[in-house]
Every structure is written in C-alpha cells, then in structure tokens.
Design an enzyme around this catalytic site. Sequence first.
Site, mmCIF file in Angstrom:
data_model
loop_
_atom_site.group_PDB
_atom_site.id
_atom_site.type_symbol
_atom_site.label_atom_id
_atom_site.label_comp_id
_atom_site.label_asym_id
_atom_site.label_seq_id
_atom_site.Cartn_x
_atom_site.Cartn_y
_atom_site.Cartn_z
ATOM 1 C CG ASP A 1 0.075 -4.019 2.787
ATOM 2 O OD1 ASP A 1 0.544 -3.510 1.746
ATOM 3 O OD2 ASP A 1 -0.152 -3.368 3.824
ATOM 4 C CG HIS B 1 -0.409 0.307 2.504
ATOM 5 N ND1 HIS B 1 -0.110 -0.657 3.432
ATOM 6 C CD2 HIS B 1 -0.086 1.491 3.086
ATOM 7 C CE1 HIS B 1 0.366 -0.087 4.528
ATOM 8 N NE2 HIS B 1 0.395 1.211 4.340
ATOM 9 C CB SER C 1 2.919 2.042 6.461
ATOM 10 O OG SER C 1 1.673 2.138 7.069
#
Length: 276
Positions: A136, A88, A229
């Site tokens: 992911d 992402h 992230s």
Amino acid sequence: MRRLKSDWKLSTETREPGARPALLQARMILRLIALALVTGHVGGETRIIKGYECRPHSQPWQVALFQKTRLLCGATLIAPKWLLTAAHCRKPHYVILLGEHNLEKTDGCEQRRMATESFPHPDFNNSLPNKDHRNDIMLVKMSSPVFFTRAVQPLTLSPHCVAAGTSCLISGWGTTSSPQLRLPHSLRCANVSIIEHKECEKAYPGNITDTMLCASVRKEGKDSCQGDSGGPLVCNGSLQGIISWGQDPCAVTRKPGVYTKVCKYFNWIHEVMRNN
C-alpha cells in the site's frame, strides 16, 4: 447534511501559483477546505486519536490531498515534485496543499499544486483496495515543483528499518474521534512506538506481512484514523511508515495502527523517480 449542488469544480482559480494574485489564491484554498469541512467529506479508509495540536509548521513535509471538495488523504513531500502516500488513496487527479497548519486560516506559508500522475506499487491489489493492504504505497508527481521554505520541506528516506520500541510521530487532519467523525482544523500529532512484529501479527492474524509495521501507545489509545491515510510515520528524522490501515473503531486497545514499511521500498521509490 447540506448537499452541494455539485462537487466543487476547480476553474481558472486552480492554475499554478503566480497565475492569480496571492490573496485570490489564499481565498480559493480557504473555500476548498471550508467546503470539505462543512460537508464532512473525508476520504481514505484508515484511521489522530488522542493526540495534540502540532506546533505550527513543525511537520513541513505534511501534505493534504484533496479531490474536489474532498479531503482524500495525507501524504509526505520527499522531493520538489514528488509525494509519497498510500496506494489505496489513488484517484485520477489531486489538488495538493502544502505548508498548511490551520485549515481555516492562511498565514502566507501555503502552497498549492495539481497532480495527475500516480505511480502505485505494481503489486498493490487495486481490485481490493480496502481489503488487501499489501504494498500500500504510491508516488504522486506534481505538475510543478514546490518552493522550499520553513513551512515546506522534504522528509528524508532511509534504507534502514527502525527497531521495535523506537519512538515515532504521526500527523494528519483526520478525525479525532471514532466511530463518530470529528474533524480538526489544525494539524494533529501523536507520539507512538514501534511494536514487535510478532505482536503485530497477533493483533491481526494472517494479515501482516514483512512490508508492514505496527505502532501505537496502547495504554493511551493513540492511533491514526479516517482522513489520516497516506500520512507520515516519522522516526529518527526519516520517513519510516505510511499510514495504511487498522482496527475500526480506531485506537482500540491491543489493536495498533498498521503502516507500510517504507524502508522495504527504498530502491523502488528511487527507481520510479529516476525513470519518470
């Protein structure tokens, strides 16, 4: 919030190391980071809350991905030209900073690279990058290899998954508070433990797959948060997780952080690197 006339445009100063004197390169890195911190541009959907400042260069595989002035995500160095991060976090190109600790200071350990090649997992749902968190995971290939030093080292991958209860470490420059954003200058670390898969499923009913794992220290509310992230979850000296998603606000009791389970993708990672 003060608005820049335009996003920071990387000009001739963004050439690979050696194209400019070291001092000019260091100043460019500082300017890039300072702009991101001042303007509060932090990317990534996910959530280090209630952690501590890492010992300088104790996480030499830690990478910061920037897009222009924006701190986009963390990443992990796994080979001279390869990074592993969350799918992402994908963008057309990246400025990659390695060997960093304090983002406001230089100590001569910093390296900078560019990248335009990204290899997200083919089953990642790019149409719903912030809602569908399955698969992911993404490889990023840098335009030139890094130099291994005491501050820049790859992290080992393992095909063996870790058991619940294993002590691990997460790191990143993401916000240290939630829901308010408070960006640290120095790399932050937090000690967390792997949680039983059934407990993870109870925390997020219907959203957890066998390619995800959960970790936290729920009594103390430690967690990853915005800007972290794509960063590493390190267990027993190997990369076991990629910071992916979690509860908002971060570090909420009984809501652990969720990570992509790297051991499940061991063969795919090596296949991508071998074929590219």
